[in-house]
Design a protein around this motif. Structure first.
Motif, PDB file in Angstrom:
ATOM      1  N   LEU A 242      -1.912   2.568   3.809  1.00  0.00           N
ATOM      2  CA  LEU A 242      -3.656   1.927   2.689  1.00  0.00           C
ATOM      3  C   LEU A 242      -3.480   1.005   2.078  1.00  0.00           C
TER       4      LEU A 242
ATOM      5  N   GLY B  52       0.525  -1.521  -0.011  1.00  0.00           N
ATOM      6  CA  GLY B  52       0.200   0.089   0.062  1.00  0.00           C
ATOM      7  C   GLY B  52       0.959   1.232   0.069  1.00  0.00           C
TER       8      GLY B  52
ATOM      9  N   ASP C 113     -10.968   3.294  -0.433  1.00  0.00           N
ATOM     10  CA  ASP C 113     -10.943   4.836  -0.648  1.00  0.00           C
ATOM     11  C   ASP C 113      -9.633   5.235  -1.339  1.00  0.00           C
ATOM     12  N   THR C 114      -9.239   4.319  -2.060  1.00  0.00           N
ATOM     13  CA  THR C 114      -7.762   5.171  -2.777  1.00  0.00           C
ATOM     14  C   THR C 114      -8.133   5.736  -4.222  1.00  0.00           C
TER      15      THR C 114
ATOM     16  N   HIS D 168      -8.092  -0.677  -1.387  1.00  0.00           N
ATOM     17  CA  HIS D 168      -8.706  -0.573  -0.186  1.00  0.00           C
ATOM     18  C   HIS D 168      -9.749   0.485  -1.025  1.00  0.00           C
TER      19      HIS D 168
END
Length: 74
Positions: free
Chosen positions: A60, A37, A66-67, A64
């Motif tokens: 992150l 990440g 929310d990327t 994920h």
């Protein structure tokens, strides 16, 4: 001191240019280095438009959800 991964070919350049290495890199040999990440800032829509929401402490993961709203810094 940080543990940022760097390939042998770019070790000297990274040591000179990366502030996270403090100019004193430590060399480790690894069998593998899977991609995981990134660190950075999560953005969201607020009253004044797009705004930073948080800077998660752990990286992150690349997959994920929310990327799409994440600005990576490393």
């Amino acid at each position: 001191m940080s543990a940022e991964p760097v390939c042998a070919r770019h070790l000297r350049t990274a040591a000179q240019l990366c502030p996270h290495l403090d100019g004193h890199p430590t060399v480790f040999l690894a069998q593998s280095a899977p991609l995981y990440g990134t660190t950075g800032t999560l953005y969201g829509l607020g009253a004044d438009g797009v705004q930073p929401v948080t800077q998660p402490e752990p990286p992150l993961p690349y997959r994920h959800p929310d990327t799409g709203c994440f600005l990576a810094s490393q």
